[in-house]
Motif scaffolding. Structure first.
Motif, PDB file in Angstrom:
ATOM      1  N   SER A  53     -54.140  28.269  20.318  1.00 20.12           N
ATOM      2  CA  SER A  53     -55.262  29.020  21.265  1.00 20.12           C
ATOM      3  C   SER A  53     -54.668  28.824  22.679  1.00 20.12           C
ATOM      4  O   SER A  53     -54.605  29.680  23.407  1.00 20.12           O
ATOM      5  N   ALA A  54     -54.159  27.857  22.923  1.00 22.33           N
ATOM      6  CA  ALA A  54     -53.565  27.616  24.237  1.00 22.33           C
ATOM      7  C   ALA A  54     -52.340  28.356  24.533  1.00 22.33           C
ATOM      8  O   ALA A  54     -52.089  29.141  25.750  1.00 22.33           O
ATOM      9  N   LEU A  55     -51.493  28.591  23.476  1.00 23.90           N
ATOM     10  CA  LEU A  55     -50.108  29.354  23.713  1.00 23.90           C
ATOM     11  C   LEU A  55     -50.596  30.858  23.764  1.00 23.90           C
ATOM     12  O   LEU A  55     -50.177  31.781  24.557  1.00 23.90           O
ATOM     13  N   GLU A  56     -51.585  31.224  22.979  1.00 24.28           N
ATOM     14  CA  GLU A  56     -52.107  32.664  23.179  1.00 24.28           C
ATOM     15  C   GLU A  56     -52.697  32.802  24.178  1.00 24.28           C
ATOM     16  O   GLU A  56     -52.708  34.081  24.891  1.00 24.28           O
ATOM     17  N   GLY A  57     -53.350  31.906  24.963  1.00 23.59           N
ATOM     18  CA  GLY A  57     -54.070  32.217  26.277  1.00 23.59           C
ATOM     19  C   GLY A  57     -52.729  32.506  27.196  1.00 23.59           C
ATOM     20  O   GLY A  57     -53.110  33.539  28.031  1.00 23.59           O
ATOM     21  N   GLN A  58     -51.683  31.770  26.951  1.00 22.72           N
ATOM     22  CA  GLN A  58     -50.645  32.067  28.117  1.00 22.72           C
ATOM     23  C   GLN A  58     -50.135  33.262  27.925  1.00 22.72           C
ATOM     24  O   GLN A  58     -49.705  34.126  28.825  1.00 22.72           O
ATOM     25  N   MET A  59     -49.770  33.788  26.511  1.00 24.19           N
ATOM     26  CA  MET A  59     -49.445  35.089  26.080  1.00 24.19           C
ATOM     27  C   MET A  59     -50.220  36.277  26.652  1.00 24.19           C
ATOM     28  O   MET A  59     -49.772  37.052  27.356  1.00 24.19           O
ATOM     29  N   ALA A  60     -51.461  35.795  26.652  1.00 23.83           N
ATOM     30  CA  ALA A  60     -52.566  36.825  27.289  1.00 23.83           C
ATOM     31  C   ALA A  60     -52.522  36.940  28.618  1.00 23.83           C
ATOM     32  O   ALA A  60     -52.345  38.131  29.359  1.00 23.83           O
ATOM     33  N   GLU A  61     -52.244  36.090  29.380  1.00 24.05           N
ATOM     34  CA  GLU A  61     -52.153  35.880  30.780  1.00 24.05           C
ATOM     35  C   GLU A  61     -51.066  36.748  31.343  1.00 24.05           C
ATOM     36  O   GLU A  61     -51.094  37.432  31.992  1.00 24.05           O
ATOM     37  N   GLY A  78     -47.160  48.611  23.704  1.00 27.53           N
ATOM     38  CA  GLY A  78     -46.910  47.649  22.900  1.00 27.53           C
ATOM     39  C   GLY A  78     -48.253  46.765  22.131  1.00 27.53           C
ATOM     40  O   GLY A  78     -48.174  46.193  21.147  1.00 27.53           O
ATOM     41  N   PHE A  79     -49.331  47.395  22.658  1.00 27.27           N
ATOM     42  CA  PHE A  79     -50.604  46.662  22.418  1.00 27.27           C
ATOM     43  C   PHE A  79     -51.336  47.435  21.427  1.00 27.27           C
ATOM     44  O   PHE A  79     -50.748  48.646  21.159  1.00 27.27           O
ATOM     45  N   SER A  80     -52.285  47.013  20.596  1.00 28.98           N
ATOM     46  CA  SER A  80     -52.878  47.851  19.799  1.00 28.98           C
ATOM     47  C   SER A  80     -53.910  48.949  20.622  1.00 28.98           C
ATOM     48  O   SER A  80     -53.819  48.783  21.861  1.00 28.98           O
ATOM     49  N   ASP A  81     -54.453  49.846  20.085  1.00 26.38           N
ATOM     50  CA  ASP A  81     -55.161  50.966  20.696  1.00 26.38           C
ATOM     51  C   ASP A  81     -56.498  50.366  21.540  1.00 26.38           C
ATOM     52  O   ASP A  81     -56.765  50.705  22.582  1.00 26.38           O
ATOM     53  N   GLU A  82     -57.150  49.436  20.709  1.00 25.92           N
ATOM     54  CA  GLU A  82     -58.176  48.729  21.369  1.00 25.92           C
ATOM     55  C   GLU A  82     -57.871  47.894  22.661  1.00 25.92           C
ATOM     56  O   GLU A  82     -58.497  48.165  23.602  1.00 25.92           O
ATOM     57  N   VAL A  83     -56.711  47.448  22.622  1.00 23.76           N
ATOM     58  CA  VAL A  83     -56.242  46.519  24.120  1.00 23.76           C
ATOM     59  C   VAL A  83     -55.736  47.584  25.007  1.00 23.76           C
ATOM     60  O   VAL A  83     -56.170  47.740  26.012  1.00 23.76           O
ATOM     61  N   ASP A  84     -54.979  48.619  24.515  1.00 25.34           N
ATOM     62  CA  ASP A  84     -54.284  49.581  25.350  1.00 25.34           C
ATOM     63  C   ASP A  84     -55.204  50.287  26.303  1.00 25.34           C
ATOM     64  O   ASP A  84     -55.081  50.582  27.369  1.00 25.34           O
ATOM     65  N   ALA A  85     -56.340  50.636  25.567  1.00 29.00           N
ATOM     66  CA  ALA A  85     -57.244  51.395  25.969  1.00 29.00           C
ATOM     67  C   ALA A  85     -58.051  50.695  27.371  1.00 29.00           C
ATOM     68  O   ALA A  85     -58.694  51.164  28.344  1.00 29.00           O
ATOM     69  N   ARG A  86     -58.040  49.505  27.276  1.00 27.59           N
ATOM     70  CA  ARG A  86     -58.687  48.811  28.322  1.00 27.59           C
ATOM     71  C   ARG A  86     -57.844  48.424  29.759  1.00 27.59           C
ATOM     72  O   ARG A  86     -58.261  48.192  30.895  1.00 27.59           O
ATOM     73  N   LEU A  87     -56.470  48.470  29.329  1.00 24.30           N
ATOM     74  CA  LEU A  87     -55.564  48.312  30.556  1.00 24.30           C
ATOM     75  C   LEU A  87     -55.552  49.019  31.841  1.00 24.30           C
ATOM     76  O   LEU A  87     -55.714  48.701  32.660  1.00 24.30           O
ATOM     77  N   GLY A  88     -56.275  50.262  31.468  1.00 21.64           N
ATOM     78  CA  GLY A  88     -56.251  51.000  32.647  1.00 21.64           C
ATOM     79  C   GLY A  88     -57.829  51.065  33.273  1.00 21.64           C
ATOM     80  O   GLY A  88     -58.103  51.841  34.578  1.00 21.64           O
ATOM     81  N   SER A  89     -58.788  50.469  32.623  1.00 24.37           N
ATOM     82  CA  SER A  89     -60.185  50.459  33.158  1.00 24.37           C
ATOM     83  C   SER A  89     -60.659  49.210  33.007  1.00 24.37           C
ATOM     84  O   SER A  89     -61.774  49.197  34.125  1.00 24.37           O
ATOM     85  N   ALA A  90     -60.796  48.062  32.361  1.00 28.98           N
ATOM     86  CA  ALA A  90     -61.284  47.032  32.352  1.00 28.98           C
ATOM     87  C   ALA A  90     -60.711  45.951  33.448  1.00 28.98           C
ATOM     88  O   ALA A  90     -59.578  46.072  33.546  1.00 28.98           O
ATOM     89  N   ALA A  91     -61.275  44.922  33.656  1.00 25.34           N
ATOM     90  CA  ALA A  91     -60.957  43.867  34.598  1.00 25.34           C
ATOM     91  C   ALA A  91     -59.757  43.200  33.590  1.00 25.34           C
ATOM     92  O   ALA A  91     -59.767  43.049  32.516  1.00 25.34           O
ATOM     93  N   SER A  92     -58.645  42.522  34.237  1.00 24.40           N
ATOM     94  CA  SER A  92     -57.511  41.757  33.886  1.00 24.40           C
ATOM     95  C   SER A  92     -58.309  40.951  32.822  1.00 24.40           C
ATOM     96  O   SER A  92     -57.509  40.661  31.763  1.00 24.40           O
ATOM     97  N   VAL A  93     -59.374  40.082  33.223  1.00 23.54           N
ATOM     98  CA  VAL A  93     -59.363  38.877  32.598  1.00 23.54           C
ATOM     99  C   VAL A  93     -60.352  39.411  31.093  1.00 23.54           C
ATOM    100  O   VAL A  93     -59.913  38.761  30.311  1.00 23.54           O
ATOM    101  N   ASP A  94     -60.788  40.702  31.305  1.00 22.73           N
ATOM    102  CA  ASP A  94     -61.555  41.206  29.804  1.00 22.73           C
ATOM    103  C   ASP A  94     -60.114  41.507  28.950  1.00 22.73           C
ATOM    104  O   ASP A  94     -60.472  41.418  27.785  1.00 22.73           O
ATOM    105  N   VAL A  95     -59.093  42.156  29.585  1.00 21.72           N
ATOM    106  CA  VAL A  95     -57.967  42.667  28.815  1.00 21.72           C
ATOM    107  C   VAL A  95     -57.440  41.264  28.379  1.00 21.72           C
ATOM    108  O   VAL A  95     -56.870  41.523  27.207  1.00 21.72           O
ATOM    109  N   GLU A  96     -57.357  40.318  29.058  1.00 24.60           N
ATOM    110  CA  GLU A  96     -56.536  39.072  28.391  1.00 24.60           C
ATOM    111  C   GLU A  96     -57.529  38.348  27.508  1.00 24.60           C
ATOM    112  O   GLU A  96     -56.786  38.097  26.299  1.00 24.60           O
ATOM    113  N   ASP A  97     -58.723  38.519  27.620  1.00 24.20           N
ATOM    114  CA  ASP A  97     -59.668  38.144  26.467  1.00 24.20           C
ATOM    115  C   ASP A  97     -59.291  38.923  25.098  1.00 24.20           C
ATOM    116  O   ASP A  97     -59.254  38.213  24.073  1.00 24.20           O
ATOM    117  N   ALA A  98     -59.370  39.991  25.258  1.00 22.10           N
ATOM    118  CA  ALA A  98     -59.223  40.998  24.090  1.00 22.10           C
ATOM    119  C   ALA A  98     -57.748  40.594  23.321  1.00 22.10           C
ATOM    120  O   ALA A  98     -57.938  40.724  22.146  1.00 22.10           O
TER     121      ALA A  98
END
Length: 397
Positions: A198-206, A247-267
């Motif tokens: 989980s810690a590594l995935e958090g780093q990858m997300a950030e 390179g992200f899934s459609d679910e994450v990619d759709a958030r890149l241009g609209s959601a806050a960065s922290v929300d995209v990281e969580d997704a």
């Protein structure tokens, strides 16, 4: 700033000294701000000079090699495999803010070879500081296959463009890849450490979301620079349509241009957690910015760059480099150094003329190499010509 004003704000190398670098024991060049042409036989060391210049910018240089690989071939090594002598690149550089003396090379530490950087004689930490003074773009023959080979080369090409505007981009890419490798290693074990994963995935997300946002921003800027430009070179170097497959899934990619960065990281972190079994079976992460691709089309023909002829691909690539140079002009008030290896070799006379004229309009100090001086005749006294042979560089009248 208009294109015609670029010449008043220049970035140019006025003095270059390389020592212990590739095939050069020592070589020195005195220059002015005009473009530079290096002519010599294959293997004479022309590209090595461009590589030396590339080390005046952040990162691992034009060839992306280890520091020790740059040392002259006959340099001895100790039992630990370290170089026993340093290589160095020193330059006096004209910038829009004044002249600065820069130096970089290899230094010895207890931990092995280390990059050394100096600004006006003062030691600095890391190569990132060089980006405050020198910005460089390069084009090499190896990049001619950019559109027909794998996405990795296009990612590196895109990341190099991003790095020209964001000195921290390279370290984020390195941190992301390190965390991804460690996650893959842990997933290969029989009993996963869920907390560490989980810690590594958090780093990858950030880091991964920051990488994707930086790439997206650069693509947007590049699109604007291409669309806004109207000039004679457009017929020689056709406009490109550029896009990013994140390179992200459609679910994450759709958030890149609209959601806050922290929300995209969580997704993205949630996607990584749910994909542990799949990624363990594959032996790698199957989603993320490490799988991104830069998509390029020939705009006038509405054709994928991959399907274009070799000549059209070369023209598209040069057009992208020139568009990026114009973007630097708009952002920093001066064009970058352009390191163009064998750029004229496969261009017809019309495209060579268009390239030289565009470089003059940009006011860029372009460093160009070739085996045939006649390819550069149209430059006349707009450029300074040097002959390269046997590790020696000689100015030509």
């Amino acid at each position: 700033m208009s294109e015609g004003a670029h010449a008043a704000a220049r970035l140019a190398v006025l003095r270059l000294v390389v020592t212990g670098f590739r095939n050069y024991g020592r070589a020195a060049m005195a220059l002015d701000a005009r473009p530079v042409v290096l002519v010599g036989e294959n293997g004479a060391g022309k590209t090595n000079i461009l590589e030396a210049l590339s080390f005046l910018t952040p990162g691992r240089g034009l060839r992306g090699v280890r520091l020790s690989d740059v040392s002259t071939r006959d340099m001895s090594r100790d039992e630990a495999g370290q170089t026993t002598q340093p290589w160095g690149v020193a330059a006096t550089v004209m910038t829009p803010d004044g002249t600065v003396d820069l130096g970089t090379g290899i230094g010895r530490t207890s931990d092995g070879d280390k990059r050394v950087v100096k600004v006006d004689g003062a030691a600095k930490s890391g190569s990132g500081v060089l980006g405050q003074f020198v910005r460089g773009l390069w084009l090499t023959p190896q990049m001619d296959r950019l559109f027909i080979e794998g996405a990795g080369g296009r990612r590196r090409f895109l990341d190099r463009m991003v790095l020209g505007f964001d000195a921290g981009h390279s370290s984020r890419v390195s941190s992301y890849e390190k965390a991804m490798r460690e996650r893959t290693r842990l997933l290969a074990e029989d009993n996963w450490n869920a907390s560490w994963l989980s810690a590594l995935e958090g780093q990858m997300a950030e880091h991964g979301v920051a990488i994707a946002l930086a790439r997206t921003h650069l693509i947007g800027q590049l699109k604007a620079a291409i669309a806004e430009h109207e000039g004679p070179s457009d017929t020689a170097f056709p406009k490109a349509q550029v896009a990013l497959a994140s390179g992200f899934s459609d679910e994450v990619d759709a958030r890149l241009g609209s959601a806050a960065s922290v929300d995209v990281e969580d997704a993205y972190a949630a996607r990584l957690k749910s994909a542990r079994g799949r990624d363990a079976a594959a032996g790698r992460a199957l989603e993320g910015p490490h799988r991104a691709d830069m998509l390029v089309r020939h705009a006038p023909k509405n054709m994928d760059a991959q399907a274009c002829s070799t000549g059209e691909q070369k023209a598209l690539l040069i057009g992208l480099v020139l568009a990026n140079a114009r973007l630097h002009c708009a952002s920093f008030g001066a064009p970058p150094l352009l390191l163009l290896d064998e750029v004229a070799a496969h261009l017809d006379a019309r495209r060579r003329t268009a390239l030289f004229d565009e470089l003059e309009r940009l006011g860029a100090q372009a460093w160009m190499t070739g085996t045939d001086a006649s390819l550069f005749e149209n430059l006349g006294d707009r450029a300074q010509l040097f002959n390269v042979a046997h590790g020696e560089i000689t100015p030509q009248a």
